[in-house]
Design a protein around this motif. Structure first.
Motif, PDB file in Angstrom:
ATOM      1  N   MET A 135       0.782  -1.140   0.066  1.00  0.00           N
ATOM      2  CA  MET A 135      -0.036  -0.142   0.136  1.00  0.00           C
ATOM      3  C   MET A 135       0.850   1.309  -0.149  1.00  0.00           C
ATOM      4  O   MET A 135       1.811   1.294   0.472  1.00  0.00           O
ATOM      5  N   GLU A 136       0.265   2.326  -0.562  1.00  0.00           N
ATOM      6  CA  GLU A 136       1.168   3.640  -0.725  1.00  0.00           C
ATOM      7  C   GLU A 136       1.020   4.304   0.507  1.00  0.00           C
ATOM      8  O   GLU A 136       1.980   4.958   0.761  1.00  0.00           O
ATOM      9  N   SER A 137      -0.146   4.095   1.187  1.00  0.00           N
ATOM     10  CA  SER A 137      -0.070   4.808   2.677  1.00  0.00           C
ATOM     11  C   SER A 137      -0.599   3.811   3.595  1.00  0.00           C
ATOM     12  O   SER A 137      -1.021   2.522   3.333  1.00  0.00           O
ATOM     13  N   GLU A 138      -0.724   4.175   4.857  1.00  0.00           N
ATOM     14  CA  GLU A 138      -0.977   3.254   5.853  1.00  0.00           C
ATOM     15  C   GLU A 138      -2.597   2.957   5.799  1.00  0.00           C
ATOM     16  O   GLU A 138      -3.074   2.166   6.754  1.00  0.00           O
ATOM     17  N   GLY A 139      -3.473   3.698   5.129  1.00  0.00           N
ATOM     18  CA  GLY A 139      -4.553   3.672   5.059  1.00  0.00           C
ATOM     19  C   GLY A 139      -5.341   4.388   6.412  1.00  0.00           C
ATOM     20  O   GLY A 139      -6.516   4.185   6.583  1.00  0.00           O
ATOM     21  N   MET A 140      -4.526   4.878   7.139  1.00  0.00           N
ATOM     22  CA  MET A 140      -5.166   5.841   8.399  1.00  0.00           C
ATOM     23  C   MET A 140      -4.543   7.253   8.362  1.00  0.00           C
ATOM     24  O   MET A 140      -3.635   7.377   7.695  1.00  0.00           O
ATOM     25  N   PRO A 141      -5.220   8.040   8.954  1.00  0.00           N
ATOM     26  CA  PRO A 141      -5.011   9.494   9.020  1.00  0.00           C
ATOM     27  C   PRO A 141      -3.414   9.573   9.738  1.00  0.00           C
ATOM     28  O   PRO A 141      -3.112   8.851  10.640  1.00  0.00           O
TER      29      PRO A 141
END
Length: 144
Positions: A135-141
């Motif tokens: 994933m490119e981001s953690e999927g969390m703010p």
């Protein structure tokens, strides 16, 4: 907040000793219910009240989807109370739904915990780890 993963065992009567860290969190009452991906969700009574309010905002009770969601969610709930050693009894219907026999994993998921059959959890975790790692981001703010 429920965090961590704990490999545990059910006894012959379907009892599960909750992780020590969770016992205080559920001291005010809790329910277990059918969860997605054939696991069991454990929720505090406060979280059940929050979900009830959210459900009323999300899907009107007079729609097919709203009725189904309410029935599947609230209809499968069982109030449970930990005994003095921290054990809860998981009813046979929920054990059957989640395929629980003996070896289980209790997984903290923020506002709830999940109870998985150990082999099912291992397969799910193996499948999802590659997706998560890519994933490119953690999927969390992000926090500043």
């Amino acid at each position: 907040m429920f965090v961590g993963s704990y490999p545990l065992r059910l006894d012959e009567k379907g009892r599960l000793a909750l992780p020590v860290r969770y016992r205080e969190l559920v001291a005010g009452g809790m329910v277990i219910k059918k969860g997605q991906e054939r696991c069991i969700y454990g929720l505090t009574m406060a979280r059940v009240a929050e979900q009830s309010a959210a459900l009323k905002q999300m899907a009107p009770a007079d729609t097919t989807a709203g009725r189904m969601h309410a029935r599947m969610s609230f209809g499968s709930m069982v109030e449970v109370e930990a005994d003095k050693t921290g054990r809860i009894t998981i009813p046979a219907t929920l054990r059957e739904y989640a395929g629980l026999d003996r070896d289980v994993v209790v997984v903290g998921v923020d506002t709830r915990f999940e109870i998985w059959d150990a082999a099912t959890w291992a397969a799910y975790e193996a499948e999802q780890e590659a997706v998560f790692a890519a994933m490119e981001s953690e999927g969390m703010p992000t926090l500043s």
